[in-house]
Scaffold this active site. Structure first.
Site, PDB file in Angstrom:
ATOM      1  N   ASP A 235      45.189 -50.513 -36.893  1.00 56.28           N
ATOM      2  CA  ASP A 235      44.298 -51.415 -36.176  1.00 56.28           C
ATOM      3  C   ASP A 235      44.100 -52.717 -36.954  1.00 56.28           C
ATOM      4  OD1 ASP A 235      42.394 -51.733 -33.920  1.00 56.28           O
ATOM      5  OD2 ASP A 235      40.880 -51.764 -35.503  1.00 56.28           O
ATOM      6  N   GLU A 286      57.222 -40.892 -49.430  1.00 57.42           N
ATOM      7  CA  GLU A 286      57.083 -39.668 -50.223  1.00 57.42           C
ATOM      8  C   GLU A 286      57.317 -38.430 -49.352  1.00 57.42           C
ATOM      9  OE1 GLU A 286      53.138 -39.678 -51.739  1.00 57.42           O
ATOM     10  OE2 GLU A 286      53.365 -41.575 -52.846  1.00 57.42           O
TER      11      GLU A 286
END
Length: 575
Positions: A235, A286
């Protein structure tokens, strides 16, 4: 893959094999799925209510995922469902790592995720990093701490101007209307500092120059990634960093815009914001499974939007220039060319969109004749309200154009039903902060957030079995309910199912656009792989190209002409 569409039995999935069985063959389920995926935005409080309290929830979404599988989408994006006082419908978060009780529990979220993944549907969650709720633990600590403390440093507190600090630090205005600064009362009872809130006063902005804020959001990212989410919609992705000189600034339309002015506002598009997303990209990398970031970046050009999706930053950003383009052939041709050029230059897909929870639904917007700045909304007194049939025809045609373009595409819940903007909500039903902060001058976004109609004859059209929905549904939506449309082969719902099936079959998301000769002033014609698309944005019919088979049309064809406000997909006959 062969697509079978039996409109005599529209409850059946369009493809021969269930989605889960074909997942390894689907482009959207392969590596870099986000390059071509069709992503369906769910506004949780308006999708489906399982508890009977009139507000949609996570179990309600889970129960309806089969319908989205039948529709043929590749992923869903969930607007915020985290713990919140709901002053801005969940975009004011108090706990980023839990589910608000009105939506359910973390166990409900896990069940939703498992069900979606079982269907081969990926799940993107909304993340709100620009600001928190004023009820967030951090902000409550800031209010009880001294000026200059570490607790206040997490947010943007500044001394006021004037002899006694009685004036705000600068003239910035809130996106929702009114000042962007609110003065607090210090713990000793004296008038104190001012804090920045680009949106409602209940949404204080974080200070992203502080390492503690960065660490906290790395933790939040990992929390949801560990649960198995496939990515994040971010957002206000262009607004996290502010010009540290805090200069006065007066935007276009008195702050109504989310950004996009020619000269960036000092609270939008600051260069340092890109370092935040480079850091987030490393966190996502990751994890296995090709997780994705999509940014809400209201900037002034597609060239600037492309800066958010360079190879080490986000994967997608919404193409708001495309969303804001009117239904006019030449303007559409320009924005499509500019978009493909800009995003291709950084190796990213263009991400097309026509509607979302912040804008007037495109079944209404594309036929408006009056000015409608983003976020302002429309009401019963709006000058230039369209004929609904014209709006729907343009919406169907515009969507068919969009879904034929290479790249990824977003669908906002209810557009597959052809829902129009509910401009005639009673004043006492409205809940958008914009409505209150402007004293009713701007209607805001409630009109695109009205709960969905699932069943024509059911209470609340099947959205809830209890009391009234949180926003009232118009009676005219009875004819647009999903169960009615399923049995109508010409319905907007079945048109969407057909488009998404053909888009997957012809692999249009990973194709390449080639403009074709014969484009007229009011029409666009291009090829993507083996599909030819002709969109007539004008008022007069245009001829169909010879020796082509019609794959789909958004309106009834008469002879060899394409009527006004109609898009057709064609395939050239061999020989």
């Amino acid at each position: 893959m062969t697509v079978h569409q039996d409109l005599r039995n529209p409850e059946a999935p369009i493809d021969v094999a269930p989605r889960a069985e074909r997942a390894t063959a689907d482009r959207a389920a392969a590596a870099e799925w986000w390059r071509s995926a069709v992503i369906y935005q769910i506004y949780p409080r308006s999708f489906s209510d399982s508890s009977g309290d009139g507000i949609g929830d996570l179990p309600g979404i889970t129960a309806r995922l089969g319908e989205l599988d039948q529709l043929g989408v590749d992923a869903i994006w969930l607007s915020p469902f985290m713990t919140s006082p709901q002053k801005d419908a969940g975009y004011d978060v108090t706990d980023y790592c839990d589910v608000d009780p009105i939506f359910g529990t973390l166990a409900d979220f896990d069940a939703l995720l498992a069900r979606a993944h079982g269907l081969g549907i990926r799940v993107i969650v909304d993340l709100v990093p620009n600001h928190s709720s004023d009820q967030h633990e951090w902000f409550q600590q800031a209010l009880t701490s001294a000026a200059g403390s570490a607790e206040r440093a997490r947010y943007i507190f500044r001394d006021g101007t004037g002899a006694q600090g009685e004036e705000p630090p600068n003239n910035w205005q809130s996106i929702f209307g009114g000042p962007a600064w609110t003065r607090i009362t210090e713990p000793d009872g004296t008038p104190g500092q001012w804090y920045l809130h680009l949106f409602d006063s209940s949404q204080p902005d974080f200070d992203w120059s502080k390492e503690e804020v960065k660490q906290e959001f790395r933790r939040i990212l990992r929390f949801w990634l560990d649960r198995g989410v496939d990515g994040f919609r971010v957002d206000v992705a262009h607004g996290l960093v502010k010009d540290q000189d805090f200069p006065d600034y007066t935007p276009d339309a008195d702050g109504a815009s989310m950004g996009g002015e020619g000269a960036p506002a000092p609270y939008f598009e600051q260069t340092e914001v890109h370092e935040i997303y480079r850091d987030w990209r490393l966190v996502l990398e990751e994890y296995t499974g090709d997780r994705a970031l999509c940014g809400e970046a209201w900037v002034s050009s597609v060239e600037k939007a492309a800066l958010w999706v360079r190879p080490d930053e986000m994967h997608q950003t919404f193409n708001f220039q495309y969303l804001e383009t009117p239904w006019e052939a030449e303007q559409l041709r320009v924005v499509i060319d500019d978009s493909l050029s800009a995003f291709n230059s950084v190796g990213a897909p263009s991400t097309w969109v026509l509607s979302n929870h912040d804008v007037v639904r495109h079944a209404t917007r594309l036929a408006l004749t009056g000015e409608n700045p983003q976020g302002t909304g429309i009401g019963p007194d709006f000058p230039g309200l369209p004929d609904r049939q014209t709006g729907l025809a343009r919406a169907r045609a515009a969507t068919a154009l969009m879904l034929a373009l290479p790249g990824s595409a977003y669908i906002y819940q209810g557009e597959e039903l052809g829902l129009d903007e509910v401009h005639d909500l009673p004043d006492d039903a409205r809940q958008d902060p914009t409505w209150f902060r402007t004293a009713g001058e701007r209607y805001g976004r409630d009109g695109c957030r009205v709960p969905l109609p699932w069943a024509a004859e059911a209470e609340s059209f099947g959205f809830t079995s209890g009391g009234a929905p949180w926003l009232p549904q118009p009676d005219r939506w009875k004819s647009l309910a999903r169960d009615v449309q399923l049995s109508d082969p010409d319905s907007t719902l079945n048109l969407y199912r057909q488009m998404l099936a053909l888009r997957a079959e012809h692999d249009l998301g990973l194709g390449e656009l080639r403009w074709l000769p014969g484009n007229q002033d009011a029409a666009l014609m291009f090829a993507n792989r083996d599909v030819v698309v002709l969109a007539n944005t004008g008022t007069q019919p245009v001829p169909l190209p010879a020796q082509h088979e019609v794959l789909l049309s958004t309106a009834e064809l008469h002879g060899v002409e394409v009527p006004a406000d109609c898009t057709v997909w064609l395939r050239r006959h061999a020989g």
